[in-house]
Every structure is written in C-alpha cells, then in structure tokens.
Design a protein around this motif. Structure first.
Motif, short mmCIF file in Angstrom:
data_model
loop_
_atom_site.label_atom_id
_atom_site.label_comp_id
_atom_site.label_asym_id
_atom_site.label_seq_id
_atom_site.Cartn_x
_atom_site.Cartn_y
_atom_site.Cartn_z
N GLY A 191 13.13 40.86 16.88
CA GLY A 191 12.21 40.47 17.93
C GLY A 191 12.77 39.36 18.78
O GLY A 191 13.97 39.19 18.89
N TYR B 129 13.18 40.21 12.22
CA TYR B 129 13.09 41.63 12.52
C TYR B 129 11.65 42.07 12.43
O TYR B 129 11.01 41.96 11.39
CB TYR B 129 13.98 42.42 11.55
N ASN B 130 11.15 42.57 13.56
CA ASN B 130 9.73 42.89 13.66
C ASN B 130 9.40 44.34 13.37
O ASN B 130 8.25 44.66 13.02
CB ASN B 130 9.22 42.56 15.07
N TYR B 131 10.35 45.22 13.56
CA TYR B 131 10.10 46.64 13.37
C TYR B 131 11.05 47.17 12.30
O TYR B 131 12.24 46.86 12.32
CB TYR B 131 10.32 47.42 14.68
#
Length: 119
Positions: free
Chosen positions: A100, A106-108
């Motif tokens: 992100g 890390y968002n996804y």
C-alpha cells in the motif's frame, strides 16, 4: 471486488522449476510494489521477493537469491515468480501481495498456492 489470485503451484522434484503467476482484478496494481511471501507448515510467513512498480528495484530473501526471479507485466496486472533449482525447504504456500502507501505494509493478499518439492 479487489482480488489477487495465484496459480502455478504444484509438486516438483528437487532441482526442478515452477513459475507462479498472480493476477490482480478489481483495480490496477501497476503503481504498487508487488511481493511474494511463503509460509511453510509450523513456520511464520516469510518474505521471498518484491519488485517496485516500475520493475527498477527488486529484492530477494537470501535463501532464494540466484534461484528465484520476480517479474511483472503491468499491462496484464500480473506478477510472476520463476523458481529454479528448487529445494525441499522451498516447500510452502506461496502468496502474492500488493504494497500500500506505507512502505513495507502489504494491503492486498492472494489466497496462496501450494508448492511442494520432493527430495
């Protein structure tokens, strides 16, 4: 719905190769750093490799350096992990992830793909 979907895992003998793919949908990831992580049974998830949005910066865990190669095709919203000279200790579930706005966060995450290397 934003998704990352990995594929390409499987069973391979030591010394063999596999190529993992991760396709994004629901939004473009062309401006995100993308990474690969893995988690072996009974162990914590660990970083494997990452690549900046332009492909200009790549990073690898010491354990895979020289054997794995990360690449991306922004037009296809896809990131790859070419894995050569596989070892039994590479056995794990492999996840791709999109970073992100905060570096290192890390968002996804994808759902993972199993890689099993037999000796």
């Amino acid at each position: 719905q934003v998704q990352l979907v990995e594929s390409g895992g499987g069973l391979v003998q030591a010394g063999g190769s596999l190529r993992l793919s991760c396709v994004g949908s629901g939004r473009t990831f062309s401006s995100n750093t993308m990474g690969w992580f893995r988690q072996a049974p009974g162990k914590e998830r660990e970083f494997v490799a990452s690549m900046s949005w332009s492909g200009g910066a790549t990073y690898y865990a010491d354990s895979v350096k020289g054997r794995f190669t990360i690449s991306r095709d922004n037009a296809k919203n896809t990131v790859y992990l070419q894995m050569n000279s596989l070892k039994p200790e590479d056995t794990a579930v492999y996840y791709c992830a999109a970073e992100g706005t905060l570096a290192g966060l890390y968002n996804y995450w994808g759902q993972g793909t199993q890689v099993t290397v037999s000796s």
